[in-house]
Design a protein around this motif. Structure first.
Motif, PDB file in Angstrom:
ATOM      1  N   SER A 276       5.705  35.541  16.414  1.00 57.79           N
ATOM      2  CA  SER A 276       6.328  34.414  17.096  1.00 57.79           C
ATOM      3  C   SER A 276       5.301  33.304  17.267  1.00 57.79           C
ATOM      4  N   ARG A 277       5.795  32.077  17.326  1.00 55.26           N
ATOM      5  CA  ARG A 277       4.889  30.943  17.578  1.00 55.26           C
ATOM      6  C   ARG A 277       4.490  30.840  19.041  1.00 55.26           C
ATOM      7  N   VAL A 278       5.254  31.498  19.918  1.00 51.77           N
ATOM      8  CA  VAL A 278       4.971  31.438  21.355  1.00 51.77           C
ATOM      9  C   VAL A 278       4.819  32.856  21.902  1.00 51.77           C
ATOM     10  N   ALA A 279       4.021  32.977  22.940  1.00 55.90           N
ATOM     11  CA  ALA A 279       3.793  34.282  23.559  1.00 55.90           C
ATOM     12  C   ALA A 279       5.006  34.700  24.376  1.00 55.90           C
ATOM     13  N   SER A 280       5.233  36.010  24.435  1.00 56.53           N
ATOM     14  CA  SER A 280       6.313  36.566  25.246  1.00 56.53           C
ATOM     15  C   SER A 280       5.949  38.011  25.557  1.00 56.53           C
ATOM     16  N   ALA A 281       6.847  38.704  26.262  1.00 57.16           N
ATOM     17  CA  ALA A 281       6.595  40.105  26.567  1.00 57.16           C
ATOM     18  C   ALA A 281       6.516  40.937  25.295  1.00 57.16           C
ATOM     19  N   GLN A 282       7.270  40.540  24.261  1.00 50.88           N
ATOM     20  CA  GLN A 282       7.252  41.278  23.001  1.00 50.88           C
ATOM     21  C   GLN A 282       6.112  40.849  22.099  1.00 50.88           C
TER      22      GLN A 282
ATOM     23  N   TYR B 202       0.035  39.447  20.862  1.00 53.28           N
ATOM     24  CA  TYR B 202      -1.234  39.709  20.181  1.00 53.28           C
ATOM     25  C   TYR B 202      -1.484  38.631  19.128  1.00 53.28           C
ATOM     26  N   PRO B 203      -2.414  37.692  19.414  1.00 57.12           N
ATOM     27  CA  PRO B 203      -2.527  36.500  18.572  1.00 57.12           C
ATOM     28  C   PRO B 203      -3.565  36.583  17.450  1.00 57.12           C
ATOM     29  N   ILE B 204      -3.352  35.726  16.450  1.00 59.03           N
ATOM     30  CA  ILE B 204      -4.413  35.291  15.545  1.00 59.03           C
ATOM     31  C   ILE B 204      -4.688  33.835  15.893  1.00 59.03           C
ATOM     32  N   TYR B 205      -5.834  33.314  15.443  1.00 60.17           N
ATOM     33  CA  TYR B 205      -6.297  32.030  15.958  1.00 60.17           C
ATOM     34  C   TYR B 205      -6.576  31.010  14.863  1.00 60.17           C
ATOM     35  N   LYS B 206      -6.370  29.737  15.250  1.00 56.30           N
ATOM     36  CA  LYS B 206      -6.752  28.611  14.397  1.00 56.30           C
ATOM     37  C   LYS B 206      -8.255  28.408  14.463  1.00 56.30           C
TER      38      LYS B 206
ATOM     39  N   GLY C 102      -5.942  28.689  23.722  1.00 56.61           N
ATOM     40  CA  GLY C 102      -5.326  27.458  23.247  1.00 56.61           C
ATOM     41  C   GLY C 102      -5.334  27.296  21.743  1.00 56.61           C
ATOM     42  N   LEU C 103      -6.010  28.216  21.036  1.00 56.79           N
ATOM     43  CA  LEU C 103      -6.097  28.142  19.580  1.00 56.79           C
ATOM     44  C   LEU C 103      -5.161  29.144  18.893  1.00 56.79           C
ATOM     45  N   GLU C 104      -4.269  29.753  19.652  1.00 57.12           N
ATOM     46  CA  GLU C 104      -3.374  30.756  19.095  1.00 57.12           C
ATOM     47  C   GLU C 104      -2.461  30.132  18.029  1.00 57.12           C
ATOM     48  N   LEU C 105      -2.410  30.776  16.867  1.00 56.55           N
ATOM     49  CA  LEU C 105      -1.564  30.290  15.771  1.00 56.55           C
ATOM     50  C   LEU C 105      -0.233  31.027  15.750  1.00 56.55           C
ATOM     51  N   LEU C 106      -0.276  32.349  15.808  1.00 55.75           N
ATOM     52  CA  LEU C 106       0.911  33.190  15.889  1.00 55.75           C
ATOM     53  C   LEU C 106       0.612  34.366  16.809  1.00 55.75           C
ATOM     54  N   TYR C 107       1.673  34.902  17.398  1.00 58.85           N
ATOM     55  CA  TYR C 107       1.566  36.104  18.221  1.00 58.85           C
ATOM     56  C   TYR C 107       2.357  37.226  17.544  1.00 58.85           C
ATOM     57  N   PHE C 108       1.744  38.416  17.452  1.00 53.75           N
ATOM     58  CA  PHE C 108       2.373  39.551  16.799  1.00 53.75           C
ATOM     59  C   PHE C 108       2.873  40.561  17.826  1.00 53.75           C
ATOM     60  N   SER C 109       3.770  41.442  17.373  1.00 52.29           N
ATOM     61  CA  SER C 109       4.395  42.393  18.293  1.00 52.29           C
ATOM     62  C   SER C 109       3.614  43.690  18.429  1.00 52.29           C
TER      63      SER C 109
ATOM     64  N   PRO D 299      -0.196  45.630  18.658  1.00 51.81           N
ATOM     65  CA  PRO D 299      -1.578  45.284  19.012  1.00 51.81           C
ATOM     66  C   PRO D 299      -2.550  45.307  17.845  1.00 51.81           C
ATOM     67  N   TYR D 300      -2.306  46.170  16.843  1.00 53.70           N
ATOM     68  CA  TYR D 300      -3.225  46.287  15.719  1.00 53.70           C
ATOM     69  C   TYR D 300      -2.941  45.251  14.626  1.00 53.70           C
ATOM     70  N   ASP D 301      -1.798  44.567  14.681  1.00 52.84           N
ATOM     71  CA  ASP D 301      -1.406  43.643  13.613  1.00 52.84           C
ATOM     72  C   ASP D 301      -2.413  42.500  13.387  1.00 52.84           C
ATOM     73  N   PRO D 302      -2.918  41.821  14.433  1.00 52.82           N
ATOM     74  CA  PRO D 302      -3.874  40.746  14.158  1.00 52.82           C
ATOM     75  C   PRO D 302      -5.101  41.216  13.387  1.00 52.82           C
ATOM     76  N   TYR D 303      -5.565  42.421  13.682  1.00 51.03           N
ATOM     77  CA  TYR D 303      -6.743  42.944  12.975  1.00 51.03           C
ATOM     78  C   TYR D 303      -6.396  43.245  11.522  1.00 51.03           C
ATOM     79  N   VAL D 304      -5.191  43.764  11.282  1.00 52.14           N
ATOM     80  CA  VAL D 304      -4.738  44.006   9.913  1.00 52.14           C
ATOM     81  C   VAL D 304      -4.726  42.699   9.125  1.00 52.14           C
ATOM     82  N   VAL D 305      -4.229  41.642   9.739  1.00 50.81           N
ATOM     83  CA  VAL D 305      -4.178  40.338   9.065  1.00 50.81           C
ATOM     84  C   VAL D 305      -5.588  39.854   8.748  1.00 50.81           C
TER      85      VAL D 305
END
Length: 234
Positions: A7-13, A16-20, A61-68, A70-76
């Motif tokens: 998602s482009r915005v953070a939520s309960a789901q 877990y972000p990746i960053y610009k 403030g540099l979050e690009l996308l948020y994943f559902s 926890p391990y997904d950002p590291y995989v990316v």
């Protein structure tokens, strides 16, 4: 190339972000140098490690996308690219914008050496399952890898180090201090199909990419493609 929910915005789901890429980031001249950080007084210093960045709050403030997951950002980060399916069904692509240049440390090997995962069972799926079951250990392990990757939206990728899209069952990534970019090569190894059946593999491949964990003669990564079936093969 994984296809993940984001998602482009953070939520309960989606938490877990990746960053610009930060404004103070100075790209290194090659993939063996550490990036530099531009300081407020005009000087520079080596760019902070993963643990330093995450502890400092500098990425807020540099979050690009948020994943559902926890391990997904590291995989990316490890894969260097991803396709993300947004809540409205839209699919977007992300690719590398910059890398801090610190050496890559393979945390999956730590899980094996510390008895958390059996060597013969090591795979992306088994590592993902371990951290899903032990989320409190994720930061401890990822902080052992000082390398950190920043991302941007991209189209038409994933792209290799030649600036061209990589190709399923064609592209390999190697250490460019050893292998010439763009060279054809014969990759001979043992691999598994989508059903887990192992067998001999040999194919003509093209050297189109590089990576932080590829630092030896006789070592390459084979690009298997996009999505779940490719992930099982990889």
């Amino acid at each position: 190339t994984p296809i993940l929910k984001a998602s482009r915005v953070a939520s309960a789901q989606y938490r877990y972000p990746i960053y610009k890429i930060p404004a103070d980031f100075i790209k290194p001249t090659n993939d063996k140098e550490i990036a530099q950080q531009r300081l407020s007084d005009g000087g520079t210093r080596p760019y902070p490690t993963r643990s330093e960045l995450e502890a400092s709050g500098a990425l807020k403030g540099l979050e690009l996308l948020y994943f559902s997951e926890p391990y997904d950002p590291y995989v990316v980060e490890v894969q260097g690219s991803a396709k993300a399916t947004l809540p409205d069904g839209t699919q977007v692509e992300v690719g590398v914008a910059g890398i801090n240049g610190h050496p890559y440390h393979p945390i999956a090997q730590d899980l094996v050496s510390e008895g958390k995962i059996r060597k013969e069972e090591l795979s992306l799926a088994s590592v993902r399952a371990y951290f899903r079951a032990h989320p409190n250990e994720l930061t401890t392990y990822t902080n052992r890898n000082p390398r950190f990757v920043f991302f941007t939206h991209s189209k038409g990728g994933p792209f290799g180090s030649l600036g061209q899209p990589v190709t399923t069952d064609v592209s390999v990534a190697t250490d460019k201090s050893i292998f010439p970019p763009g060279a054809p090569c014969l990759a001979a190894t043992t691999t598994s199909d989508a059903n887990g059946r192992r067998g001999s593999y040999a194919a003509l491949r093209l050297d189109q990419d590089t990576g932080g964990g590829i630092r030896a003669a006789g070592r390459c990564d084979l690009y298997m493609g996009v999505g779940d079936t490719a992930e099982q093969r990889a």
